[in-house]
Scaffold this motif. Sequence first.
Motif, PDB file in Angstrom:
ATOM      1  N   GLN A 134       1.814   7.155  -2.813  1.00 30.96           N
ATOM      2  CA  GLN A 134       2.626   8.201  -2.225  1.00 30.96           C
ATOM      3  C   GLN A 134       1.946   9.566  -2.353  1.00 30.96           C
ATOM      4  OE1 GLN A 134       5.371   8.088  -0.513  1.00 30.96           O
ATOM      5  NE2 GLN A 134       6.038  10.199  -0.497  1.00 30.96           N
ATOM      6  N   PRO A 135       1.844  10.339  -1.262  1.00 30.57           N
ATOM      7  CA  PRO A 135       1.293  11.701  -1.383  1.00 30.57           C
ATOM      8  C   PRO A 135       2.144  12.536  -2.337  1.00 30.57           C
ATOM      9  CG  PRO A 135       1.386  11.017   0.914  1.00 30.57           C
ATOM     10  CD  PRO A 135       2.154   9.984   0.130  1.00 30.57           C
ATOM     11  N   MET A 136       1.495  13.167  -3.285  1.00 36.77           N
ATOM     12  CA  MET A 136       2.170  13.995  -4.282  1.00 36.77           C
ATOM     13  C   MET A 136       1.482  15.348  -4.348  1.00 36.77           C
ATOM     14  SD  MET A 136       4.593  12.126  -5.938  1.00 36.77           S
ATOM     15  CE  MET A 136       5.031  10.393  -6.205  1.00 36.77           C
ATOM     16  N   SER A 137       2.071  16.259  -5.084  1.00 35.87           N
ATOM     17  CA  SER A 137       1.457  17.555  -5.290  1.00 35.87           C
ATOM     18  C   SER A 137       0.095  17.379  -5.938  1.00 35.87           C
ATOM     19  CB  SER A 137       2.355  18.420  -6.182  1.00 35.87           C
ATOM     20  OG  SER A 137       1.741  19.658  -6.468  1.00 35.87           O
ATOM     21  N   GLN A 138      -0.946  17.887  -5.298  1.00 38.06           N
ATOM     22  CA  GLN A 138      -2.325  17.856  -5.764  1.00 38.06           C
ATOM     23  C   GLN A 138      -2.916  16.443  -5.788  1.00 38.06           C
ATOM     24  OE1 GLN A 138      -2.252  19.856  -9.576  1.00 38.06           O
ATOM     25  NE2 GLN A 138      -2.090  21.870  -8.644  1.00 38.06           N
ATOM     26  N   VAL A 139      -2.242  15.475  -5.187  1.00 35.53           N
ATOM     27  CA  VAL A 139      -2.759  14.105  -5.124  1.00 35.53           C
ATOM     28  C   VAL A 139      -2.684  13.609  -3.690  1.00 35.53           C
ATOM     29  CG1 VAL A 139      -2.554  11.731  -5.944  1.00 35.53           C
ATOM     30  CG2 VAL A 139      -2.019  13.629  -7.487  1.00 35.53           C
ATOM     31  N   GLU A 140      -3.829  13.228  -3.131  1.00 37.45           N
ATOM     32  CA  GLU A 140      -3.861  12.735  -1.765  1.00 37.45           C
ATOM     33  C   GLU A 140      -3.238  11.350  -1.691  1.00 37.45           C
ATOM     34  OE1 GLU A 140      -7.177  12.431   1.830  1.00 37.45           O
ATOM     35  OE2 GLU A 140      -7.763  12.727  -0.255  1.00 37.45           O
ATOM     36  N   GLY A 141      -2.617  11.036  -0.593  1.00 38.50           N
ATOM     37  CA  GLY A 141      -1.957   9.750  -0.439  1.00 38.50           C
ATOM     38  C   GLY A 141      -2.905   8.596  -0.213  1.00 38.50           C
ATOM     39  N   GLY A 142      -2.525   7.395  -0.628  1.00 37.31           N
ATOM     40  CA  GLY A 142      -3.085   6.069  -0.467  1.00 37.31           C
ATOM     41  C   GLY A 142      -4.473   6.003   0.159  1.00 37.31           C
ATOM     42  N   PRO A 143      -4.903   4.780   0.492  1.00 29.40           N
ATOM     43  CA  PRO A 143      -4.169   3.526   0.333  1.00 29.40           C
ATOM     44  C   PRO A 143      -4.363   2.890  -1.043  1.00 29.40           C
ATOM     45  CG  PRO A 143      -6.210   3.109   1.483  1.00 29.40           C
ATOM     46  CD  PRO A 143      -6.165   4.591   1.235  1.00 29.40           C
ATOM     47  N   VAL A 144      -3.471   1.938  -1.354  1.00 35.79           N
ATOM     48  CA  VAL A 144      -3.604   1.179  -2.582  1.00 35.79           C
ATOM     49  C   VAL A 144      -3.538  -0.312  -2.253  1.00 35.79           C
ATOM     50  CG1 VAL A 144      -2.683   2.957  -4.100  1.00 35.79           C
ATOM     51  CG2 VAL A 144      -1.110   1.336  -3.037  1.00 35.79           C
ATOM     52  N   ASN A 145      -4.167  -1.101  -3.107  1.00 33.26           N
ATOM     53  CA  ASN A 145      -4.190  -2.556  -2.991  1.00 33.26           C
ATOM     54  C   ASN A 145      -3.379  -3.128  -4.146  1.00 33.26           C
ATOM     55  OD1 ASN A 145      -6.823  -5.106  -3.198  1.00 33.26           O
ATOM     56  ND2 ASN A 145      -4.811  -5.208  -2.278  1.00 33.26           N
ATOM     57  N   ILE A 146      -2.373  -3.936  -3.844  1.00 34.14           N
ATOM     58  CA  ILE A 146      -1.469  -4.474  -4.861  1.00 34.14           C
ATOM     59  C   ILE A 146      -1.564  -5.994  -4.902  1.00 34.14           C
ATOM     60  CG2 ILE A 146       0.944  -4.684  -5.570  1.00 34.14           C
ATOM     61  CD1 ILE A 146       1.403  -1.957  -4.165  1.00 34.14           C
ATOM     62  N   TRP A 147      -1.781  -6.542  -6.107  1.00 28.98           N
ATOM     63  CA  TRP A 147      -1.768  -7.985  -6.331  1.00 28.98           C
ATOM     64  C   TRP A 147      -0.433  -8.320  -6.987  1.00 28.98           C
ATOM     65  CZ3 TRP A 147      -7.193  -8.813  -9.029  1.00 28.98           C
ATOM     66  CH2 TRP A 147      -8.191  -8.279  -8.202  1.00 28.98           C
ATOM     67  N   PHE A 148       0.367  -9.136  -6.320  1.00 27.97           N
ATOM     68  CA  PHE A 148       1.741  -9.375  -6.752  1.00 27.97           C
ATOM     69  C   PHE A 148       1.956 -10.854  -7.074  1.00 27.97           C
ATOM     70  CE2 PHE A 148       6.197 -10.430  -5.651  1.00 27.97           C
ATOM     71  CZ  PHE A 148       6.861  -9.588  -6.533  1.00 27.97           C
ATOM     72  N   TRP A 149       2.779 -11.099  -8.088  1.00 28.38           N
ATOM     73  CA  TRP A 149       3.167 -12.463  -8.479  1.00 28.38           C
ATOM     74  C   TRP A 149       4.646 -12.485  -8.825  1.00 28.38           C
ATOM     75  CZ3 TRP A 149       5.390 -13.501 -13.201  1.00 28.38           C
ATOM     76  CH2 TRP A 149       5.625 -14.854 -13.509  1.00 28.38           C
ATOM     77  N   LYS A 150       5.343 -13.529  -8.354  1.00 28.65           N
ATOM     78  CA  LYS A 150       6.742 -13.750  -8.735  1.00 28.65           C
ATOM     79  C   LYS A 150       6.897 -15.183  -9.219  1.00 28.65           C
ATOM     80  CE  LYS A 150      10.207 -11.784  -6.648  1.00 28.65           C
ATOM     81  NZ  LYS A 150      11.261 -11.415  -5.666  1.00 28.65           N
ATOM     82  N   ASN A 151       7.645 -15.366 -10.287  1.00 26.62           N
ATOM     83  CA  ASN A 151       7.767 -16.673 -10.926  1.00 26.62           C
ATOM     84  C   ASN A 151       8.220 -17.766  -9.960  1.00 26.62           C
ATOM     85  OD1 ASN A 151       7.934 -18.681 -12.890  1.00 26.62           O
ATOM     86  ND2 ASN A 151       9.981 -18.071 -13.542  1.00 26.62           N
ATOM     87  N   LYS A 152       9.260 -17.511  -9.182  1.00 30.72           N
ATOM     88  CA  LYS A 152       9.805 -18.559  -8.325  1.00 30.72           C
ATOM     89  C   LYS A 152       8.890 -18.908  -7.146  1.00 30.72           C
ATOM     90  CE  LYS A 152      12.715 -15.488  -5.479  1.00 30.72           C
ATOM     91  NZ  LYS A 152      14.124 -15.165  -5.136  1.00 30.72           N
ATOM     92  N   ASP A 153       7.983 -18.019  -6.788  1.00 29.17           N
ATOM     93  CA  ASP A 153       7.075 -18.288  -5.664  1.00 29.17           C
ATOM     94  C   ASP A 153       5.814 -19.032  -6.091  1.00 29.17           C
ATOM     95  OD1 ASP A 153       8.842 -16.976  -4.000  1.00 29.17           O
ATOM     96  OD2 ASP A 153       7.836 -15.040  -4.235  1.00 29.17           O
ATOM     97  N   LYS A 154       5.462 -18.914  -7.377  1.00 30.16           N
ATOM     98  CA  LYS A 154       4.318 -19.653  -7.937  1.00 30.16           C
ATOM     99  C   LYS A 154       2.998 -19.362  -7.222  1.00 30.16           C
ATOM    100  CE  LYS A 154       7.269 -21.790 -10.569  1.00 30.16           C
ATOM    101  NZ  LYS A 154       7.426 -21.402 -11.984  1.00 30.16           N
ATOM    102  N   LYS A 155       2.787 -18.106  -6.804  1.00 32.15           N
ATOM    103  CA  LYS A 155       1.542 -17.772  -6.120  1.00 32.15           C
ATOM    104  C   LYS A 155       1.289 -16.268  -6.184  1.00 32.15           C
ATOM    105  CE  LYS A 155       3.542 -17.163  -1.513  1.00 32.15           C
ATOM    106  NZ  LYS A 155       3.480 -17.592  -0.094  1.00 32.15           N
ATOM    107  N   GLY A 156       0.062 -15.886  -5.856  1.00 36.23           N
ATOM    108  CA  GLY A 156      -0.270 -14.480  -5.763  1.00 36.23           C
ATOM    109  C   GLY A 156      -0.167 -14.000  -4.333  1.00 36.23           C
ATOM    110  N   VAL A 157       0.137 -12.717  -4.157  1.00 35.29           N
ATOM    111  CA  VAL A 157       0.267 -12.119  -2.827  1.00 35.29           C
ATOM    112  C   VAL A 157      -0.568 -10.844  -2.782  1.00 35.29           C
ATOM    113  CG1 VAL A 157       1.833 -11.240  -1.062  1.00 35.29           C
ATOM    114  CG2 VAL A 157       2.611 -13.040  -2.628  1.00 35.29           C
ATOM    115  N   ASP A 158      -1.380 -10.708  -1.755  1.00 30.86           N
ATOM    116  CA  ASP A 158      -2.252  -9.544  -1.549  1.00 30.86           C
ATOM    117  C   ASP A 158      -1.526  -8.549  -0.649  1.00 30.86           C
ATOM    118  OD1 ASP A 158      -4.540  -8.133  -1.965  1.00 30.86           O
ATOM    119  OD2 ASP A 158      -5.875  -9.564  -1.014  1.00 30.86           O
ATOM    120  N   MET A 159      -1.306  -7.315  -1.125  1.00 27.12           N
ATOM    121  CA  MET A 159      -0.524  -6.323  -0.398  1.00 27.12           C
ATOM    122  C   MET A 159      -1.245  -4.987  -0.306  1.00 27.12           C
ATOM    123  SD  MET A 159       3.302  -6.909  -1.976  1.00 27.12           S
ATOM    124  CE  MET A 159       4.226  -8.417  -1.738  1.00 27.12           C
TER     125      MET A 159
END
Length: 281
Positions: A134-159
């Motif tokens: 998120q663009p913030m004061s004195q910080v330029e915005g994105g992008p970011v790469n997120i690696w996500f895991w949820k127990n019930k899905d049993k897998k990794g997700v690239d976001m």
Amino acid sequence: MIPANQIRQWVNGVGAVAVTALILSGAAPGLAEEGESESVSVSAPMVKGTLPVDDPNAAIWSTAKPAKFPMSPQVHWPNRILETTVKDVSVRALHDGTQVAVLLEYADPTEDPDDAAAIEFMVGDKKAHFAHGQPMSQVEGGPVNIWFWKNKDKKGVDMNAMGFGTLKVQTHQDVKATGAFSNGTWKVVFTRPLATEHADEDTQLVPGGFINIAFAVWDGRKDGSGDLVEKGSQKAVSSWWYFRAEAPPDYSGYYYAAFAAALALGFQFVLIRKLKKGQAA
């Protein structure tokens, strides 16, 4: 005849040169560890053999130093909570020159289907905020790469994300993840190639370089009314820290040190022989 005290001074001087060469080459014991701080960075040593990509309890994880980071409630987005279950997360990492594996370990009293965890990296050279870029004061915005895991899905997700409300799943998926729960502790392993063909979406992990890394954890238990205690932006987060995949070992410094030491010993031998000849004369 050369005075003996002068010979001793030369010998001591040469010895000092040899020791200095050892220090400058990095061969002196203990110097590599001095000044390291496991509280601000994760270091992933390079290992031979198979990475524990699907085994959070593999013995090889003990070869990686753990780094512990504090977690706190997310406060940058209106949907927030004041208290989170997870207070800190311990992180270890390994790589084999091709893939990287990152292990998150944290306390959670109960195993729930909606328990989840994530790792976040900056993409490219822009200084993004850890809150989804998120663009913030004195910080330029994105992008970011997120690696996500949820127990019930049993897998990794690239976001990816470039600010609040922009989170999306990538069309290509390079991340894998698996979790294991035991005795009130989650261990979650994320795995991905160090480099991918999607540099505009994926952070590229170059051995020897430092990049920013952040963490997020959700306690997926439900309250008395059946609502999730933590979900979406209601989670435990960290700020940016540092991650480094260690470069392959470079032994050239040891060769230079050995050469310097051999040269010093040879010089001492010649001086001693001259001293003995002078004394005999």
